[in-house]
Design a protein around this motif. Structure first.
Motif, PDB file in Angstrom:
ATOM      1  N   LYS A  44       0.809  -1.231   0.000  1.00 51.81           N
ATOM      2  CA  LYS A  44       0.000   0.000   0.000  1.00 51.81           C
ATOM      3  C   LYS A  44       0.833   1.267   0.000  1.00 51.81           C
ATOM      4  CE  LYS A  44      -1.133  -0.020   4.851  1.00 51.81           C
ATOM      5  NZ  LYS A  44      -1.625   0.803   5.851  1.00 51.81           N
ATOM      6  N   GLU A  45       2.104   1.170   0.472  1.00 54.26           N
ATOM      7  CA  GLU A  45       2.946   2.382   0.437  1.00 54.26           C
ATOM      8  C   GLU A  45       3.376   2.729  -0.985  1.00 54.26           C
ATOM      9  OE1 GLU A  45       3.802  -0.428   1.929  1.00 54.26           O
ATOM     10  OE2 GLU A  45       5.829  -1.051   1.331  1.00 54.26           O
ATOM     11  N   GLU A  46       3.168   1.803  -1.905  1.00 58.22           N
ATOM     12  CA  GLU A  46       3.538   2.100  -3.290  1.00 58.22           C
ATOM     13  C   GLU A  46       2.344   2.561  -4.130  1.00 58.22           C
ATOM     14  OE1 GLU A  46       5.864  -1.052  -4.967  1.00 58.22           O
ATOM     15  OE2 GLU A  46       7.324  -0.923  -3.321  1.00 58.22           O
ATOM     16  N   VAL A  48      -0.427   5.497  -4.825  1.00 57.79           N
ATOM     17  CA  VAL A  48      -0.732   6.901  -4.541  1.00 57.79           C
ATOM     18  C   VAL A  48      -2.027   7.303  -5.241  1.00 57.79           C
ATOM     19  CG1 VAL A  48       1.726   7.440  -4.323  1.00 57.79           C
ATOM     20  CG2 VAL A  48       0.564   7.971  -6.431  1.00 57.79           C
ATOM     21  N   MET A  63      -8.351   7.253   1.594  1.00 54.83           N
ATOM     22  CA  MET A  63      -7.573   6.056   1.256  1.00 54.83           C
ATOM     23  C   MET A  63      -6.330   6.030   2.143  1.00 54.83           C
ATOM     24  SD  MET A  63      -9.106   4.428  -1.204  1.00 54.83           S
ATOM     25  CE  MET A  63      -7.796   3.298  -1.649  1.00 54.83           C
ATOM     26  N   ASN A  64      -6.082   4.893   2.782  1.00 53.70           N
ATOM     27  CA  ASN A  64      -4.897   4.805   3.628  1.00 53.70           C
ATOM     28  C   ASN A  64      -3.672   4.424   2.776  1.00 53.70           C
ATOM     29  OD1 ASN A  64      -3.299   4.882   5.852  1.00 53.70           O
ATOM     30  ND2 ASN A  64      -3.838   2.822   6.541  1.00 53.70           N
ATOM     31  N   THR A  65      -3.405   5.297   1.809  1.00 56.63           N
ATOM     32  CA  THR A  65      -2.235   5.150   0.943  1.00 56.63           C
ATOM     33  C   THR A  65      -1.569   6.531   0.939  1.00 56.63           C
ATOM     34  OG1 THR A  65      -3.428   5.895  -1.017  1.00 56.63           O
ATOM     35  CG2 THR A  65      -3.457   3.520  -0.560  1.00 56.63           C
ATOM     36  N   TYR A  66      -0.538   6.724   0.133  1.00 56.77           N
ATOM     37  CA  TYR A  66      -0.066   8.092  -0.072  1.00 56.77           C
ATOM     38  C   TYR A  66      -1.103   8.823  -0.921  1.00 56.77           C
ATOM     39  CZ  TYR A  66       4.406   7.176   2.100  1.00 56.77           C
ATOM     40  OH  TYR A  66       5.368   6.894   3.016  1.00 56.77           O
ATOM     41  N   GLY A  67      -1.311  10.092  -0.635  1.00 57.06           N
ATOM     42  CA  GLY A  67      -2.338  10.836  -1.354  1.00 57.06           C
ATOM     43  C   GLY A  67      -1.943  12.269  -1.601  1.00 57.06           C
ATOM     44  N   LEU A  89       5.752   3.535  -8.640  1.00 56.00           N
ATOM     45  CA  LEU A  89       4.522   3.788  -7.897  1.00 56.00           C
ATOM     46  C   LEU A  89       3.302   3.429  -8.742  1.00 56.00           C
ATOM     47  CD1 LEU A  89       5.443   7.286  -6.397  1.00 56.00           C
ATOM     48  CD2 LEU A  89       5.417   5.097  -5.177  1.00 56.00           C
TER      49      LEU A  89
END
Lengths: 333, 619
Positions: A44-46, A48, A63-67, A89
């Motif tokens: 999930k860290e990859e 965005v 969304m619990n990701t990068y945003g 990404l």
């Protein structure tokens, strides 16, 4: 890296309170996207999520990701920068009909023609929601809104034709009331290498309630919509008895037995265009599903390949060489 | 070919300390190339020099007309000089329009080389001339050298395969040859350049070489001149290794260097605009330095590309000019809000609107410092000369990375296209400011700050630190959306304090000339050369005049108030309506700030400044 096997829908829900109007179609889309993420096998860290401005553009916060919640219309340009700078990404772009086709129409055309590997979800509710109810570039002509009290005189964009015309390599449409269909289309978009453009019919309960009711309501949708599935006959209807076939430059109705097989892998956008044009015909079913799927080089790979090739042929550039080249002369002390 | 045993070697050789030549012709005559080649050869020869290209915005305005005239002025000298010179000693006029436009600037008694091959009645008509200046006495008082360059080139290239049109395109190199002979310059550097430039079309290269050589020989054979001149190499330049550099080139190199000194890759998004485009072009050829360049669909996309690149952990940068700056404004505000490093280069040109695309101005200062919606502070660094652009660009990168902020770098058209010798720095002497990325998820708060008030930089892809950024106001610690009134006030103050804190890391600028006294001339940007020439001359003559040049135009460095108070007046020459003067009056309300504006699309002349300072001294 987090263990991707264990990721579930819950892992993708952020701690932020979702603030859309009760009954908004955005909830269904958010839930669907959170649901399919775990199945993509991407840490999930990859992942965005990038957005512009509008109701739909609040999406990244949930969304619990990068945003990255950016500025009005510019998400495609920011996403292009992100994906080109770091092709590893998985980049998703959430936009609406105003953000993506009006103020950001230019950037939308260009991200698609470049084929940047970004998944673009365009929530189309045919209205401006966040600014409280003005007509949008997809509102039908004649729509009475706060800024068009006598009816809109603007001819609307067809988002699919726009995307196809821009050279999008993956073009699809789904609807917020059909979760299963949305899952299938979004999963297909996720698998596509290159720009994937997905129009999602999304109901705005406050300012344009029932915009898609005539074709998408549960009772009528089987007869009023057709799901274009690559490699399968173009059949629709509650009884699966109706079909579509090509007749020269026209699409005509026929019985299920006579239906043509829907092909998207020909490389040509033309069949997709012909299907998108059915929107204008009241007696034809409204097409959903996949309108185009073609493979070509992704922009970010081409950009980075040139950088790599340049480094291989010239060697990694050193500052000394950057400065101390060309005609030099020395002044003695 | 030989340049050591020159024809005409027995003619008297006169030494000059400095010479100013202006090449003027049609846009299609190749005057910029001619001027650049002369400058380059002079630089390699060891002269100090400064150049001023002046050309129309139209690529090819109607041939032979006044709007189509393109000029290039070069000042080369055996001493340290700062400006391209107020008035040319030599004017080369390739056609009547070039003569008509430029004659007023030529020094009385100056050398005027005229291409008579372009003086037919129809040529005079195109230039709106009722009579022929060669015949009507309007050139009295100048040393006129008439040469039918069209014919001479035709003769020189008679035995080549070139078409008549291609032959005429060699005219500028014939002219250059004449000037090389007159000023005792070798032709070798230009010959090498021609052969490399036209490597794929050797017949064109050789045609131009032949024309160059013919022009060189003509100086002697045709007895055009009574003597030759020499401008010896400059011996008061500091020792070191030098190269000739143009401003945009130096900015491009500074971005590459700035990124490397920060241990980052450079990610450059740009949209072509005069006079900034060559920064994009230069960087596009630097891919082996790990540079990614994107030619965006518009100015807004260009800065947004760069912001996207910065978010992933590269050094995002973009370059533009005034109208493009206007378009990038909203995205700059976003960069202020999300607090990421970003360098925005503004190569200023004349405005408003499309204005004077190829002419210079400094009128984007207030736009750079204040021109965004709401409170959106950004540091602004200003370049003073082509070589200075390298250091200033690195400085902009340093501030961006250390303070996690977008930074504006102001240059202008005069610096962008002008050239000067550049004493190359030792690579080890360049400042290092390695960027750090936070990877420790424990206790991470996206808007927690360090002692410089910079927040941590986290690359997407870092596990456990998934977070959101955006243009909505955010909580001063968590970065979550916040509409809380006290939080907003705190964030506005914090962003302001962060940018103002940049001044704690920069030196107070040095005063040159008189340390106290009558007039302090304060400049910023490309007025440097003219100010230095004017003030240094007056100070040497015993006047109590000093000068101070600002590199950091926002925030202003510490100590200015005290310096100003040592002078009766602070004179601020600017190519705008007094924008820096306005800032200084508001920051230092008790000081006697006098604005000296010039808005002609042209740099200041030294003489103008001397006169202005004299007038203040008399008061």
């Amino acid at each position: 890296m987090t263990d991707t096997k264990t990721l579930t829908k819950k892992d993708f829900q952020s701690d932020q309170e979702v603030r859309w109007c009760p009954g908004c179609g955005d909830y269904a889309i958010l839930s669907c996207v959170q649901g399919i993420m775990g199945g993509l096998g991407i840490p999930k860290e990859e992942i965005v999520f990038v957005s512009g401005i509008g109701c739909s553009s609040r999406f990244p916060y949930y969304m619990n990701t990068y945003g990255f919640h950016s500025i009005h219309g510019r998400a495609p340009a920011i996403a292009t920068g992100i994906k080109t700078a770091n092709p590893d990404l998985s980049v998703w772009l959430v936009t609406g009909d105003g953000d993506g086709l009006s103020i950001g129409g230019n950037h939308m055309a260009h991200i698609l023609r470049r084929n940047v590997d970004v998944k673009i979800l365009l929530f189309n509710n045919e209205i401006y929601g966040l600014t409280k109810g003005q007509y949008s570039p997809t509102s039908p002509r004649g729509l009475r809104t706060k800024s068009s009290p006598m009816g809109s005189v603007d001819a609307p964009f067809n988002p699919l034709s726009f995307a196809l015309g821009s050279g999008a390599t993956f073009v699809a449409r789904t609807v917020d009331t059909n979760l299963k269909h949305m899952q299938q289309v979004l999963a297909a978009a996720a698998q596509h290498k290159g720009s994937a453009f997905v129009e999602i019919y999304q109901n705005c309960v406050i300012f344009n309630d029932g915009a898609f009711e005539d074709v998408a309501a549960k009772g009528v949708r089987d007869d009023k919509m057709i799901d274009l599935r690559p490699g399968e006959p173009m059949v629709y209807g509650k009884e699966h008895d109706k079909g579509l076939r090509f007749d020269g430059l026209e699409v005509v109705r026929c019985s299920a037995d006579e239906a043509d097989v829907w092909k998207v892998d020909t490389g040509s956008p033309t069949p997709g265009f012909m299907m998108a044009q059915l929107d204008r015909s009241p007696d034809m079913p409204r097409p959903l599903g996949i309108f185009r799927e073609a493979t070509t080089d992704a922009y970010e790979d081409l950009v980075q390949a040139q950088v790599q090739r340049s480094i291989e042929s010239k060697g990694e550039g050193q500052l000394h060489d950057l400065l101390y080249t060309g005609d030099l002369w020395t002044v003695e002390g | 070919m030989t340049t050591t045993q020159s024809p005409g070697a027995d003619l008297p050789l006169q030494q000059h300390e400095s010479v100013v030549i202006r090449f003027a012709g049609d846009s299609g005559d190749g005057m910029q190339i001619t001027g650049n080649q002369f400058s380059h050869t002079s630089a390699v020869f060891g002269n100090d020099l400064a150049t001023f290209p002046d050309f129309p915005a139209e690529i090819r305005a109607p041939a032979g007309t006044r709007p189509g005239v393109s000029g290039f002025q070069v000042h080369f000298s055996s001493r340290d000089i700062n400006t391209p010179g107020d008035q040319p000693d030599v004017l080369v006029a390739m056609n009547p329009a070039a003569l008509a436009v430029n004659l007023k600037d030529l020094k009385t008694g100056g050398i005027l080389i005229v291409n008579t091959g372009q003086f037919a009645d129809k040529d005079l008509k195109k230039a709106n001339l009722d009579s022929n200046p060669l015949l009507d006495g309007s050139l009295d008082g100048y040393r006129v050298i008439e040469v039918d360059i069209n014919k001479r080139v035709r003769e020189a290239l008679a035995d080549t395969e070139l078409t008549a049109k291609e032959v005429q395109r060699c005219k500028n190199f014939y002219t250059l040859g004449v000037l090389y002979w007159l000023y005792s310059r070798p032709v070798d550097t230009t010959v090498e350049w021609l052969r490399a430039k036209f490597a794929k079309r050797p017949e064109i290269a050789e045609g131009n070489v032949k024309a160059l050589q013919a022009g060189y020989n003509a100086g002697d054979i045709h007895e055009m001149f009574q003597g030759r001149y020499e401008v010896p190499a400059c011996d008061d330049l500091p020792p070191g290794t030098y190269r000739n550099i143009m401003g945009n080139q130096a900015v491009a190199m500074g971005l590459v260097a700035g990124a490397q000194l920060a241990n980052l890759r450079l990610f450059f998004g740009s949209y072509p605009i005069t006079p900034a485009s060559t920064i994009l072009e230069t960087l596009a050829a630097y891919k082996h330095y790990g540079v990614s360049t994107l030619q965006a669909e518009d100015e807004i996309a260009a800065i947004c590309n760069a912001i996207g690149g910065s978010w992933t952990g590269q050094l995002g940068a973009t370059a533009t000019s005034g109208p493009g700056m206007a378009l990038k404004t909203e995205a700059m505000g976003l960069a202020v809000s999300i607090e990421l490093p970003l360098v925005i280069v503004d190569v200023q040109r004349g405005g408003p609107s499309t204005g004077l695309p190829t002419k210079t101005e400094q009128a984007d200062l207030l736009q750079a410092v204040f021109g965004r919606n709401s409170e959106a502070p950004m540091p602004v660094v200003a370049v003073r000369s082509p070589a200075d652009a390298f250091d200033c660009t690195i400085e902009a990168c340093r501030i961006a990375v250390q303070y996690m902020t977008p930074v504006i770098l102001l240059t202008d058209g005069y610096i962008a296209n002008g050239a000067e010798p550049w004493r190359l720095p030792e690579i080890d002497s360049l400042p290092k400011f390695p960027a750090t990325f936070r990877t420790d998820a424990e206790g991470y708060q996206p808007y927690a700050r360090d002692e410089k008030l910079a927040r941590a930089w986290v690359k997407p892809g870092t596990p456990g630190m998934e977070s959101r950024v955006g243009g909505l106001e955010k909580d001063s610690l968590t970065g979550h959306i916040s509409y809380d009134p006290e939080n907003h006030e705190k964030m506005v103050h914090t962003r302001h304090a962060k940018v103002m804190g940049v001044r704690d890391g920069i030196p107070t600028p040095e005063v040159v000339g008189a340390d106290s006294g009558d007039v302090l001339v304060l400049g910023w940007g490309s007025t440097y050369g003219a100010i230095a020439s004017a003030v240094d001359g007056m100070f040497a003559a015993g006047k109590k005049v000093g000068r101070l040049h600002l590199r950091h135009v926002w925030p202003l460095p510490h100590g200015l108030d005290e310096i100003f108070s040592r002078f009766r007046a602070v004179l601020v020459p600017e190519m705008n309506m007094g924008q820096m003067a306005r800032i200084l009056r508001s920051e230092y309300p008790t000081q006697n700030i006098i604005s000296y504006p010039k808005v002609q699309g042209l740099p200041f002349f030294t003489n103008e400044l001397v006169e202005k300072i004299e007038s203040l001294l008399e008061q």
